[in-house]
Design a protein around this motif. Structure first.
Motif, mmCIF file in Angstrom:
data_model
loop_
_atom_site.group_PDB
_atom_site.id
_atom_site.type_symbol
_atom_site.label_atom_id
_atom_site.label_comp_id
_atom_site.label_asym_id
_atom_site.label_seq_id
_atom_site.Cartn_x
_atom_site.Cartn_y
_atom_site.Cartn_z
ATOM 1 N N UNK A 1 0.865 -1.240 0.074
ATOM 2 C CA UNK A 1 -0.069 -0.108 0.053
ATOM 3 C C UNK A 1 0.939 1.277 -0.081
ATOM 4 N N UNK A 2 0.459 2.253 -0.683
ATOM 5 C CA UNK A 2 1.179 3.833 -0.695
ATOM 6 C C UNK A 2 0.790 4.302 0.847
ATOM 7 N N UNK A 3 1.859 5.101 1.339
ATOM 8 C CA UNK A 3 1.691 6.105 2.353
ATOM 9 C C UNK A 3 0.430 6.961 2.198
ATOM 10 N N UNK A 4 -0.454 7.093 1.297
ATOM 11 C CA UNK A 4 -1.591 7.804 1.285
ATOM 12 C C UNK A 4 -2.651 6.953 1.355
ATOM 13 N N UNK A 5 -2.623 5.602 1.474
ATOM 14 C CA UNK A 5 -4.070 4.990 1.184
ATOM 15 C C UNK A 5 -5.021 5.239 2.407
ATOM 16 N N UNK A 6 -4.571 5.455 3.708
ATOM 17 C CA UNK A 6 -5.209 5.662 4.877
ATOM 18 C C UNK A 6 -5.363 7.293 5.125
ATOM 19 N N UNK A 7 -5.121 8.017 4.294
ATOM 20 C CA UNK A 7 -4.752 9.525 4.722
ATOM 21 C C UNK A 7 -6.391 10.232 4.546
ATOM 22 N N UNK A 8 -6.289 11.464 5.027
ATOM 23 C CA UNK A 8 -7.632 12.067 5.038
ATOM 24 C C UNK A 8 -7.833 12.640 3.669
ATOM 25 N N UNK A 9 -9.049 12.589 2.914
ATOM 26 C CA UNK A 9 -9.276 13.050 1.460
ATOM 27 C C UNK A 9 -8.868 14.164 1.351
ATOM 28 N N UNK A 10 -9.008 15.267 2.095
ATOM 29 C CA UNK A 10 -8.352 16.511 1.828
ATOM 30 C C UNK A 10 -6.790 16.542 1.736
ATOM 31 N N UNK A 11 -6.188 15.958 2.696
ATOM 32 C CA UNK A 11 -4.826 15.785 2.539
ATOM 33 C C UNK A 11 -4.159 15.127 1.321
ATOM 34 N N UNK A 12 -4.958 13.932 0.826
ATOM 35 C CA UNK A 12 -4.693 13.306 -0.217
ATOM 36 C C UNK A 12 -4.615 14.236 -1.420
ATOM 37 N N UNK B 1 16.791 9.286 -19.585
ATOM 38 C CA UNK B 1 16.695 8.335 -18.676
ATOM 39 C C UNK B 1 17.256 8.842 -17.367
ATOM 40 N N UNK B 2 18.107 9.808 -17.246
ATOM 41 C CA UNK B 2 18.539 10.478 -16.360
ATOM 42 C C UNK B 2 17.375 11.102 -15.632
ATOM 43 N N UNK B 3 16.383 11.708 -16.187
ATOM 44 C CA UNK B 3 15.236 12.454 -15.956
ATOM 45 C C UNK B 3 14.283 11.273 -15.217
ATOM 46 N N UNK B 4 14.052 10.349 -15.824
ATOM 47 C CA UNK B 4 13.347 9.097 -15.303
ATOM 48 C C UNK B 4 13.635 8.570 -13.963
ATOM 49 N N UNK B 5 14.925 8.482 -13.724
ATOM 50 C CA UNK B 5 15.490 8.008 -12.588
ATOM 51 C C UNK B 5 15.584 9.215 -11.363
ATOM 52 N N UNK B 6 15.405 10.329 -11.576
ATOM 53 C CA UNK B 6 15.096 11.184 -10.900
ATOM 54 C C UNK B 6 13.795 11.400 -10.289
ATOM 55 N N UNK B 7 12.920 11.115 -11.230
ATOM 56 C CA UNK B 7 11.293 11.075 -11.071
ATOM 57 C C UNK B 7 11.036 9.820 -10.200
ATOM 58 N N UNK B 8 11.681 8.549 -10.411
ATOM 59 C CA UNK B 8 11.559 7.352 -9.579
ATOM 60 C C UNK B 8 12.097 7.666 -8.251
ATOM 61 N N UNK B 9 13.149 8.357 -8.039
ATOM 62 C CA UNK B 9 13.504 8.966 -6.787
ATOM 63 C C UNK B 9 12.611 9.738 -5.949
ATOM 64 N N UNK B 10 11.962 10.432 -6.615
ATOM 65 C CA UNK B 10 10.970 11.170 -6.046
ATOM 66 C C UNK B 10 9.867 10.492 -5.568
ATOM 67 N N UNK B 11 9.550 9.484 -6.402
ATOM 68 C CA UNK B 11 8.248 8.565 -6.103
ATOM 69 C C UNK B 11 8.710 7.181 -5.464
ATOM 70 N N UNK B 12 9.701 7.149 -4.801
ATOM 71 C CA UNK B 12 10.206 5.655 -4.592
ATOM 72 C C UNK B 12 9.541 5.071 -3.454
ATOM 73 N N UNK B 13 8.641 6.030 -2.836
ATOM 74 C CA UNK B 13 7.593 5.383 -1.894
ATOM 75 C C UNK B 13 6.190 4.830 -2.427
ATOM 76 N N UNK B 14 6.244 4.919 -3.658
ATOM 77 C CA UNK B 14 4.891 4.668 -4.038
ATOM 78 C C UNK B 14 5.122 3.273 -5.008
#
Length: 560
Positions: A32-43, A69-82
């Motif tokens: 599950x992602x960290x947002x799964x149980x969060x409040x709707x407005x916070x999400x 590809x470098x840009x893609x890996x930067x994006x993945x670093x930012x989205x690593x928790x998802x």
């Protein structure tokens, strides 16, 4: 937790390298992602921030002409928790923003204040909005890419949701596909945004855009991944059925999960009135028989089951007709009339449409219950546990005595009643009373000449030498295609058509029941006796084609 096999997908060397890098750096196994149980407005706030952040990063890197590809890996670093499916959804949201902005820049300002404001802000070249061939060179290629990405993304997300609902564990091969699909969609979005920025800025490089989009689509292999998910989804659904039967403890819930959830509502006919929708409470707490047949179901199967159903319904017995269509037949709406004609002969519930070869439930019935085009009755107890995989032969022979139609009940009936050929015959028509030195010959054939020769032989026996009185009983042939001429003599009995039909029908049902009861005892004498009689009728050539003769003496039967 259930697992399922998945089709093999061969990766290119480039894809294999990407997968190895992603697996070494990121751990995303569908948690599950960290947002799964969060409040709707916070999400909502978090998603706004994430989408804007991603958009800004892609725009800045593209403006600086950074490696894709470098840009893609930067994006993945930012989205690593998802998880990978969440990554796909978020990056497509970014692409939607960019694509929408491009369409606004292409619009005539007119009365659209947003388009007017955006065009003032971006100040695109006048050629961007004035040339009609931009539709051909820009909008149509973009639409093709969007369709490809959305198609495979939707399959990925639905696949993940279904696996999660059914508590099915995604194996390593599926997770590899998830990560490479997410990577390819990220890569496509970055390349596409970078390319659109070029001609939005200059206004005269759009002619190269279709070729760039085609290269993106070709290198990303969205069609191959889409086919993979389609095949895997079938496996997933099939294993979901296995899981449902394993875990279900209520027959109503089982029916809901397997049939109604797929839109295949259950209706009941009473032979006269219009069908009525089912309330699943009708099945709750009852023993349920799945009557599985093709459209050409035998009238006698319906008739016997109907009598049994009417007798045992008050004891808590329900029936659901599951019509199936052979996988070689393409289902068409015109066949609905055929289904309803059959359904109206049945007083129980039925599916609104038949199962066909592309339905995983059809495959479950074929593979796990061994359906082979012959009508069968699979029985479930009130806790949704299968208690007999084919009780129809038992029902056809013992009728309501067989209730609750379990394999244990069948074993008990065999132990207490032990049907034999003689008992089957006696059940239909009591044989003449035996006298000392008398025998009865039970015979059948489709060979008219042989029948005539046999009766002539019996009639010309020298009774002084043999000192035996012989009575013959003709019981017909199971597979004959025409009505046979009667050969009756002084001591010959020729059964009626109805009696012949009942004999072969009972013989087949008892043989099938015995086969179920003695699968592990291959030398079962009674089973072999039934099989012997039935096999004669299937011989087409040779000396004994289609003929059999059994002799009864003092109610003991042996083959002659």
């Amino acid at each position: 937790m259930a697992k399922f096999p998945t089709p093999d997908l061969k990766y290119t060397s480039d894809e294999q390298e990407i997968i190895e890098k992603l697996e070494a750096k990121y751990v995303k196994n569908g948690a599950p992602t960290p947002l799964e149980n969060a409040d709707d407005e916070l999400i909502k706030d978090d998603i706004r921030y994430i989408v804007n952040k991603l958009s800004w990063k892609i725009t800045c890197n593209s403006a600086c002409e950074m490696d894709v590809d470098k840009t893609v890996h930067e994006l993945l670093d930012f989205l690593s928790e998802f998880s990978w499916d969440a990554v796909v959804v978020l990056i497509l949201a970014v692409f939607a923003m960019n694509h929408g902005e491009l369409l606004l820049l292409r619009q005539s300002t007119g009365d659209n204040p947003i388009a007017k404001f955006l065009q003032k802000l971006k100040n695109p070249p006048s050629s961007l909005g004035s040339k009609e061939d931009l539709k051909l060179y820009v909008e149509e290629p973009l639409k093709n890419l969007v369709d490809q990405m959305l198609g495979v993304a939707e399959q990925l997300v639905l696949f993940k949701e279904q696996a999660s609902t059914q508590k099915i564990e995604l194996n390593s091969s599926v997770r590899k596909v998830f990560c490479i699909v997410a990577y390819r969609i990220l890569q496509s979005v970055v390349k596409c945004i970078s390319s659109t920025m070029e001609f939005v800025k200059s206004g005269d490089k759009y002619q190269d855009f279709p070729c760039k989009i085609q290269r993106i689509i070709r290198s990303c292999r969205f069609t191959a991944f889409g086919d993979y998910f389609k095949n895997s989804k079938f496996e997933l659904e099939y294993n979901g059925i296995l899981w449902t039967f394993e875990k279900a403890n209520d027959v109503a819930i089982l029916l809901l999960n397997i049939f109604s959830a797929k839109g295949n509502l259950i209706r009941q006919f009473d032979g006269i009135n219009k069908p009525k929708n089912v309330n699943l409470e009708n099945f709750q707490g009852n023993t349920v028989g799945f009557f599985i047949t093709e459209f050409n179901v035998k009238e006698e199967d319906i008739s016997v089951l109907k009598d049994t159903y009417n007798q045992d319904k008050k004891k808590g017995f329900e029936v659901l007709w599951i019509p199936v269509v052979d996988q070689s037949i393409e289902w068409k709406d015109e066949l609905l009339d055929d289904r309803e004609k059959v359904a109206r002969k049945m007083p129980w519930w039925s599916l609104t449409s038949p199962l066909s070869g592309n339905n995983p439930v059809w495959w479950y019935i074929k593979q796990d219950w061994q359906f082979q085009r012959t009508s069968m009755l699979v029985v479930l107890d009130k806790y949704a546990k299968v208690i007999h995989t084919n009780a129809l032969p038992m029902v056809n022979y013992w009728r309501e005595e067989a209730y609750p139609f379990s394999i244990e009940t069948e074993a008990k009936l065999w132990k207490e009643k032990s049907p034999t050929i003689t008992k089957i015959i006696q059940k239909i028509k009591p044989l003449p009373e035996f006298k000392q030195g008398e025998i009865i010959c039970i015979y059948g054939s489709r060979d008219m000449n042989w029948m005539h020769e046999f009766l002539c032989f019996i009639n010309h026996l020298d009774v002084k030498d043999v000192e035996v009185k012989t009575t013959t009983v003709y019981v017909g042939a199971n597979r004959r295609k025409q009505k046979l001429q009667k050969f009756e003599t002084e001591n010959s009995i020729f059964w009626s058509e109805d009696m012949m039909f009942r004999f072969w029908r009972d013989l087949e049902n008892v043989a099938a029941s015995k086969m179920i009861q003695s699968r592990e005892n291959l030398e079962d004498a009674i089973k072999n006796e039934f099989a012997t009689i039935l096999s004669y009728d299937y011989k087409e050539e040779g000396t004994h084609a289609g003929r059999f003769l059994f002799v009864i003496s003092d109610y003991m039967m042996h083959e002659n």
